[in-house]
Design a protein around this motif. Structure first.
Motif, PDB file in Angstrom:
ATOM      1  N   ALA A  58      -5.795  -9.969   3.368  1.00  0.00           N
ATOM      2  CA  ALA A  58      -7.132 -10.554   3.312  1.00  0.00           C
ATOM      3  C   ALA A  58      -7.158 -11.741   2.354  1.00  0.00           C
ATOM      4  CB  ALA A  58      -8.153  -9.498   2.887  1.00  0.00           C
ATOM      5  N   HIS A 109      -0.395  -4.515   1.469  1.00  0.00           N
ATOM      6  CA  HIS A 109      -1.767  -4.012   1.364  1.00  0.00           C
ATOM      7  C   HIS A 109      -2.710  -4.904   2.176  1.00  0.00           C
ATOM      8  CE1 HIS A 109      -5.520  -2.678  -0.474  1.00  0.00           C
ATOM      9  NE2 HIS A 109      -4.845  -1.697  -1.049  1.00  0.00           N
ATOM     10  N   ALA A 110      -3.677  -4.280   2.863  1.00  0.00           N
ATOM     11  CA  ALA A 110      -4.684  -5.037   3.616  1.00  0.00           C
ATOM     12  C   ALA A 110      -5.361  -6.083   2.730  1.00  0.00           C
ATOM     13  CB  ALA A 110      -5.729  -4.084   4.203  1.00  0.00           C
ATOM     14  N   GLY A 111      -5.509  -5.773   1.446  1.00  0.00           N
ATOM     15  CA  GLY A 111      -6.137  -6.712   0.523  1.00  0.00           C
ATOM     16  C   GLY A 111      -5.281  -7.954   0.284  1.00  0.00           C
ATOM     17  N   ALA A 112      -3.965  -7.799   0.323  1.00  0.00           N
ATOM     18  CA  ALA A 112      -3.084  -8.961   0.162  1.00  0.00           C
ATOM     19  C   ALA A 112      -3.177  -9.846   1.408  1.00  0.00           C
ATOM     20  CB  ALA A 112      -1.641  -8.507  -0.074  1.00  0.00           C
ATOM     21  N   MET A 160      -6.759  -5.493  10.856  1.00  0.00           N
ATOM     22  CA  MET A 160      -5.327  -5.278  10.663  1.00  0.00           C
ATOM     23  C   MET A 160      -4.757  -4.795  11.998  1.00  0.00           C
ATOM     24  SD  MET A 160      -6.513  -5.749   7.637  1.00  0.00           S
ATOM     25  CE  MET A 160      -7.692  -4.392   7.401  1.00  0.00           C
ATOM     26  N   GLN A 197       0.855  -1.189   0.000  1.00  0.00           N
ATOM     27  CA  GLN A 197       0.000   0.000   0.000  1.00  0.00           C
ATOM     28  C   GLN A 197       0.896   1.246   0.000  1.00  0.00           C
ATOM     29  OE1 GLN A 197       1.330   0.922   3.073  1.00  0.00           O
ATOM     30  NE2 GLN A 197      -0.508   0.987   4.421  1.00  0.00           N
TER      31      GLN A 197
END
Lengths: 155, 155, 155, 155
Positions: free
Chosen positions: C68, C63-66, C98, C57
């Motif tokens: 997740a 990244h929080a999406g990675a 997170m 990020q």
């Protein structure tokens, strides 16, 4: 996040317990449900609730909202045990899964701190149904609590 | 997911309303809180709750668990309005954010279906605090309901 | 929920592992991230991911999406280890907190089944950052998986 | 929460857009996925993503983690549009429901602020799949962002 220069002294275990009991007694909703404090330690608070027909959903099980209430309070008070003495506690959010119908006769919500932070404390609570010495996991919650200062709130 | 070959006939709006009212009246926890049904339409159910000190947390605001309870029931009953007549409803899980202290004097939880499915219905509920004709959003929930058949449950 | 009369025979540990590996290899997003399967046991799957600038990020953390993504796959595959052989797996929903900036150099997502059910499997995943043999918890997930049959999907 | 005495001046729409674009360009994971910024307004940010086999799960649909990633970034940047100029943004947590298989060919994540606060900003993001001018809702997210100051982070 401009933290105060002087952190308050950490609380003793006896002070932590007194603080949790004092705040819990002000939660009128706990008395309405019939919930009681049954365990307090650093990072850990358990609440107990006896099954009561006044707390049921349409199939006669405990309402998801009643489970959420004791899970939120158990997790929140677990968080309070690790917070500075000059801070108050607010529930920002939580998520709860209902795993089995909650029939009782006794429910125990076990709140545990997952990560203590300066501003945010993340906690979890498992709710078990106890019958004849056997436990069944009926719900599990993950939630976020905020450390609040300087808003005229105390815990 | 081997669905029955013959789907039951869809319910009329009057049948949907009767079904929701009948199930709601069996939720004893709603009476304990003092919540009432104030709007029913396909995909939509509103509940109202008058602020009561018996439902408060330690700072005198409505307990997050009380907000979660009316949000869960409003969302669940919104889901029930789109379910087949031979199915029962179970709350699988929900997540709720508390946005502002909930002081009342009136709270309204507005449950809405986000996506109706054969097995899973996703819903949302906003909880607003109403004072003198002005609304303030105090909590918002996103949850998952399951359509249950053949387990001896009815709604 | 009209379940098939004959349940398929339970899978052996070797069959469970083969099933998870086969499905994992079809998740192209895992290869794009560089995630690998590092532990498979009944109710348990771990994934590992090496920190990579392509996954960051704006502050240079993962990244929080990675996080997740690997938490969802680890939890989902943990769920798959307890599912009947004729069922496929769908992620219904998850919630992730997170807890700390994720810097690596190695991330491990540990998926665990919390409750196996006929239709719904609830799981959890902790994501830890590993540096020099020391682990730090960086994220924690709670999610809901559905057992799907008869929709032309397989896992 | 001892806030600074002097709040920074609010940003102009052009400054808000420049800020979001600058931070987005630093999110290397967005480039890895192929996501682009397609709408910026106060409280609103949309991201677009073209379906790509590199981002799929085992059945060939977009991975839940890819949907979560664009939902989190869209919600986070919507939050950034309402944050003071001296603050940075951190994702505390989010919850996402997957509503339909995400096939594309185009995905749009629409992040919207639900409640802007001094410390906490709550947001939502809907992810739609677009094919031939028709939209289908494939996922919906509710998340919590934190306004961070004085930790050496900027956005």
């Amino acid at each position: 996040m401009s933290e105060p220069v002087a952190e308050p002294a950490p609380l003793s275990p006896a002070d932590i317990e007194a603080r949790v009991r004092r705040s819990f007694e002000k939660q009128r909703f706990m008395a309405t449900l019939g919930a009681t404090l049954t365990h307090i330690a650093p990072g850990e608070v358990d609440l107990s609730l006896v099954y009561d027909e006044r707390l049921t959903q349409q199939h006669g099980f405990l309402h998801a909202g009643a489970l959420a209430t004791i899970a939120d309070s158990a997790g929140g008070y677990a968080a309070l045990t690790v917070m500075p003495s000059d801070a108050a506690l607010l529930s920002i959010e939580f998520k709860i899964n209902m795993l089995s119908p909650a029939e009782g006769p006794l429910l125990v919500a076990r709140g545990r701190v997952v990560r203590p932070g300066r501003t945010i404390v993340v906690c979890r609570a498992d709710v078990v149904s106890v019958r004849g010495g056997t436990e069944k996991l009926v719900a599990t919650m993950q939630g976020t609590m905020m450390v609040v200062r300087g808003r005229g709130l105390a815990d």
